[in-house]
Design a protein around this motif. Sequence first.
Motif, PDB file in Angstrom:
ATOM      1  N   ARG A  83       0.094   2.292  -3.387  1.00 19.89           N
ATOM      2  CA  ARG A  83       0.334   1.704  -2.072  1.00 19.89           C
ATOM      3  C   ARG A  83      -0.916   1.858  -1.205  1.00 19.89           C
ATOM      4  O   ARG A  83      -1.452   2.959  -1.060  1.00 19.89           O
ATOM      5  N   ASP A  98       0.251  -0.996   4.009  1.00 16.60           N
ATOM      6  CA  ASP A  98       1.036  -1.953   3.214  1.00 16.60           C
ATOM      7  C   ASP A  98       2.480  -1.478   3.134  1.00 16.60           C
ATOM      8  O   ASP A  98       2.767  -0.422   2.570  1.00 16.60           O
ATOM      9  N   THR A  99       3.380  -2.253   3.691  1.00 15.91           N
ATOM     10  CA  THR A  99       4.798  -1.878   3.674  1.00 15.91           C
ATOM     11  C   THR A  99       5.629  -2.798   2.792  1.00 15.91           C
ATOM     12  O   THR A  99       6.858  -2.714   2.778  1.00 15.91           O
ATOM     13  N   SER A 100       4.937  -3.666   2.043  1.00 14.51           N
ATOM     14  CA  SER A 100       5.671  -4.608   1.193  1.00 14.51           C
ATOM     15  C   SER A 100       6.247  -3.908  -0.035  1.00 14.51           C
ATOM     16  O   SER A 100       5.783  -2.836  -0.441  1.00 14.51           O
ATOM     17  N   ILE A 101       7.238  -4.505  -0.610  1.00 14.31           N
ATOM     18  CA  ILE A 101       7.863  -3.971  -1.834  1.00 14.31           C
ATOM     19  C   ILE A 101       7.231  -4.644  -3.039  1.00 14.31           C
ATOM     20  O   ILE A 101       7.168  -5.882  -3.088  1.00 14.31           O
ATOM     21  N   LYS A 132       6.518  -6.255  -6.738  1.00 17.46           N
ATOM     22  CA  LYS A 132       7.346  -7.143  -7.557  1.00 17.46           C
ATOM     23  C   LYS A 132       8.185  -6.321  -8.526  1.00 17.46           C
ATOM     24  O   LYS A 132       7.677  -5.458  -9.238  1.00 17.46           O
TER      25      LYS A 132
END
Length: 362
Positions: A73, A77-80, A82
């Motif tokens: 991470r 970046d707070t995205s999940i 894939k």
Amino acid sequence: MKQKLTKWRLFTVVGLMALVLSGCGEPFLSTLIPAGEAGQTAYDLMMLSTWIMVGVVIVVSILFAVAVIKFRRKKGDTSIPKQVEGSHILEIVWTVIPILLLIILAIPTVIATFDLADTKAMDKKNEDGTTDALVINVRANLYWWEFEYPNQKIMTSQDLVVPTDQKVYFNVKASDVKHSFWIPAAGGKIDTNVENVNQIWLEFDNEKAADADNLFYGKCAELCGPSHALMDFKVQALPQDEFDQWVASMQAIDAAAAEAAPTDPTAAAGQEVFNQKCLSCHAVTTADARPEPARTAPNLAGFGDREMVAGILEHNEEELKNWIEDPEQYKPGNKMTGTYGELSDEELDQLAAYLMGLKVEQ
């Protein structure tokens, strides 16, 4: 803090020493220095399985490192990431790969198992009941070993003598509790049971035997009692011509030769002590016709030529006297203790002189 560092340093040193010492071995005792075909087969299977495991560890470690480094991470970046659960491709890959690895290991293992279990040569008997193959009957007892050569009509104990560069077939059984017959450098172990006879073959390579000074160590590999760890025997692997000479010398020890009085007065007196105290249990001729239940103690024919006393003590008169005087001190739970009464120092000297004089070659 310093104490913690000291403990970690000590732990590191001990760990490194354990790693280094685990690779140490002697040619007369180590499974990692195989001395014949059966031992080499087992060694090859161990190496194959080891390399498979090492390969799996390396691949998994690389994949883990890639995943940690590439997909870590990033700051802010707070995205999940894939998600790949339910991927048919991945499911197939990590199912098929272990199956393939098991097949790679299973095929040579099955082939080796059937090859090492092939003892049909023991069943091919001549008209006189003998076999062309060398057969040795092994009987395990608390805490000693008996070796019978039925074709040669020889009975002995504690020291197993075999020829090099040929298969030697063994019938193994026990007379009291379960034991396990094992010569680590020569091949795998096999249980010696009371209720049935197991069979195995081993081969001793002449060059590998020379590297071990023609002497290998055998052990009991089944916990059988308080002296299990002391239930050792020695294996003399000799070239064929020397083995033939040994057979001829052992066959020459008949009843008349065994009963002949030694020329040394001390040994002659020791023979009298032996006849009074020991003969009811121990035989000194190689042709012991007594049934198995009556053979309650090791056959002492050729005792003077053996490698060890009781399989564990140096072969000299002093250690022999120590053993006779108090066998319980050296092998707790043995069946010899208390069976022959007290012996004076003079009788011990005489008996030791007689036993050390029992040699197959004068």
